[in-house]
Write a protein that holds these residues in place. Structure first.
Motif, short mmCIF file in Angstrom:
data_model
loop_
_atom_site.label_atom_id
_atom_site.label_comp_id
_atom_site.label_asym_id
_atom_site.label_seq_id
_atom_site.Cartn_x
_atom_site.Cartn_y
_atom_site.Cartn_z
N SER A 1 8.97 7.59 67.99
CA SER A 1 8.20 8.77 67.64
C SER A 1 7.22 9.04 68.76
CB SER A 1 7.48 8.53 66.31
OG SER A 1 6.81 9.69 65.91
N GLU A 2 6.26 9.88 68.50
CA GLU A 2 5.14 10.07 69.42
C GLU A 2 3.87 9.74 68.66
OE1 GLU A 2 2.83 13.80 70.68
OE2 GLU A 2 4.61 13.79 71.95
N PRO A 3 3.30 8.60 68.82
CA PRO A 3 3.67 7.50 69.71
C PRO A 3 4.73 6.58 69.10
CG PRO A 3 1.61 7.02 68.61
CD PRO A 3 2.02 8.39 68.16
N TYR B 1 -5.72 10.55 66.00
CA TYR B 1 -5.21 11.44 64.97
C TYR B 1 -5.22 10.72 63.62
CZ TYR B 1 -0.81 8.82 65.05
OH TYR B 1 0.12 7.83 64.98
N ILE B 2 -5.12 11.52 62.57
CA ILE B 2 -4.95 11.02 61.21
C ILE B 2 -3.84 11.85 60.58
CG2 ILE B 2 -6.70 12.51 60.16
CD1 ILE B 2 -7.44 10.03 58.40
N SER B 3 -3.06 11.23 59.71
CA SER B 3 -1.95 11.94 59.06
C SER B 3 -1.95 11.63 57.58
CB SER B 3 -0.62 11.52 59.67
OG SER B 3 0.44 12.11 58.96
N PHE B 4 -2.00 12.68 56.76
CA PHE B 4 -1.87 12.55 55.31
C PHE B 4 -0.42 12.80 54.89
CE2 PHE B 4 -6.20 13.98 56.06
CZ PHE B 4 -6.90 12.97 55.41
N PHE B 5 0.33 13.49 55.73
CA PHE B 5 1.71 13.86 55.43
C PHE B 5 2.61 13.08 56.36
CE2 PHE B 5 5.42 16.70 55.90
CZ PHE B 5 5.81 16.75 54.57
N ASN B 6 3.18 12.00 55.86
CA ASN B 6 3.97 11.09 56.67
C ASN B 6 5.18 10.62 55.85
OD1 ASN B 6 4.79 9.21 58.54
ND2 ASN B 6 3.05 7.87 58.28
N PRO B 7 6.03 11.54 55.35
CA PRO B 7 7.13 11.13 54.48
C PRO B 7 8.25 10.44 55.24
CG PRO B 7 7.30 13.46 54.92
CD PRO B 7 6.02 12.99 55.56
N GLU B 8 8.85 9.45 54.59
CA GLU B 8 9.99 8.74 55.14
C GLU B 8 11.01 8.51 54.06
OE1 GLU B 8 9.45 5.07 57.32
OE2 GLU B 8 7.56 5.80 58.12
N VAL B 9 12.28 8.50 54.44
CA VAL B 9 13.38 8.12 53.57
C VAL B 9 14.08 6.97 54.27
CG1 VAL B 9 15.55 8.87 52.53
CG2 VAL B 9 13.65 10.46 52.72
N GLY B 10 14.40 5.93 53.50
CA GLY B 10 15.03 4.77 54.12
C GLY B 10 16.02 4.10 53.20
N CYS C 1 9.13 12.21 59.20
CA CYS C 1 8.34 12.99 60.14
C CYS C 1 6.87 12.61 59.98
CB CYS C 1 8.54 14.48 59.94
SG CYS C 1 7.95 15.11 58.38
N LEU C 2 6.09 13.01 60.95
CA LEU C 2 4.66 12.72 60.98
C LEU C 2 3.94 14.00 61.38
CD1 LEU C 2 2.32 10.58 61.09
CD2 LEU C 2 2.92 10.26 63.47
N TRP C 3 3.06 14.46 60.51
CA TRP C 3 2.25 15.64 60.81
C TRP C 3 0.84 15.15 61.09
CZ3 TRP C 3 -1.45 18.39 57.52
CH2 TRP C 3 -1.93 19.55 58.13
N LYS C 4 0.36 15.35 62.33
CA LYS C 4 -0.90 14.78 62.78
C LYS C 4 -2.02 15.83 62.78
CE LYS C 4 1.18 13.49 66.60
NZ LYS C 4 1.47 12.92 67.90
N ILE C 5 -3.17 15.40 62.29
CA ILE C 5 -4.40 16.16 62.44
C ILE C 5 -5.16 15.46 63.55
CG2 ILE C 5 -6.53 16.92 61.34
CD1 ILE C 5 -5.01 16.64 58.63
N SER D 1 1.95 18.24 67.11
CA SER D 1 1.34 17.90 65.82
C SER D 1 2.37 17.46 64.79
CB SER D 1 0.58 19.10 65.25
OG SER D 1 -0.50 19.41 66.07
N LEU D 2 3.60 17.94 64.90
CA LEU D 2 4.66 17.57 63.96
C LEU D 2 5.78 16.92 64.75
CD1 LEU D 2 5.71 17.69 61.02
CD2 LEU D 2 6.76 19.87 61.61
N VAL D 3 6.00 15.62 64.51
CA VAL D 3 6.99 14.88 65.28
C VAL D 3 7.97 14.17 64.34
CG1 VAL D 3 5.56 14.55 67.32
CG2 VAL D 3 5.43 12.90 65.48
N PRO D 4 9.24 14.06 64.74
CA PRO D 4 10.19 13.27 63.95
C PRO D 4 9.94 11.78 64.17
CG PRO D 4 11.25 14.14 65.89
CD PRO D 4 9.87 14.71 65.87
#
Length: 188
Positions: A40-42, A130-139, A156-160, A175-178
């Motif tokens: 991802s980034e990072p 950054y901080i992220s409240f929206f960090n959904p994952e499926v595994g 994905c990761l949505w960063k503030i 701000s939005l990375v896979p």
């Protein structure tokens, strides 16, 4: 007064609703420690701890708490030069397994993540946070043996982002990375 009575009834119904939750099955081993890597980034090397909850959620699915500590690394390309930044990533969230009465196979999770990356090149220095409240994952958690598991995931990761310091400006980052990752875990 009517609003207070309705609020009191709602609060009391939630406290009594806890009795409807049932014990989760197959919980003889409650914790899992995993080592993994996420692209991802990072990108990050991660140490993840997972603790199973004794009770199922409202819909009857097993869930667990997840705590992650990572060593993050990212590359910024400016004017044809690559600048490498490293730092820490901290994440805390919950995981819900989609097969009832099971602690393996498909799951989804969301977590709160904080990232701190520092750049120390001679031509490029500063910090990126950054901080992220929206960090959904499926595994998919595959139990190879009673103790060993393999856990590929994607999300994905949505960063503030906070304002960067020194040479770091936030225009170099998305701000939005896979996110794609894999973990190998030991259950005890």
């Amino acid at each position: 007064m009517k609003k207070i009575v309705v609020l009191a009834l709602l609060i009391s119904s939630f406290s009594f609703a806890q009795d409807k939750f049932k014990q989760a099955r197959g919980i003889e081993q409650r914790r899992t420690i995993s080592l993994g890597f996420s692209f991802s980034e990072p990108s990050a090397f991660e140490l993840t701890g997972e603790k199973k909850h004794l009770k199922t959620d409202f819909f009857g699915y097993n869930h667990s708490s997840v705590l992650k500590l990572g060593y993050g690394r990212t590359v910024v390309n400016l004017s044809g030069q690559n600048h490498i930044g490293t730092g820490i990533l901290l994440s805390s969230g919950s995981r819900t397994f989609l097969k009832k009465d099971s602690w393996e196979e498909f799951y989804y999770q969301n977590s709160l993540e904080f990232g701190y990356i520092r750049f120390k090149d001679e031509n490029y220095s500063g910090t990126y946070k950054y901080i992220s409240f929206f960090n959904p994952e499926v595994g998919y958690k595959w139990q190879v043996s009673k103790e060993l598991s393999i856990d590929p995931s994607m999300g994905c990761l949505w960063k503030i982002e906070w304002r960067g310091t020194d040479d770091v400006d936030n225009r170099s980052f998305s701000s939005l990375v896979p996110r794609v990752g894999i973990k190998v875990g030991y259950r005890f």
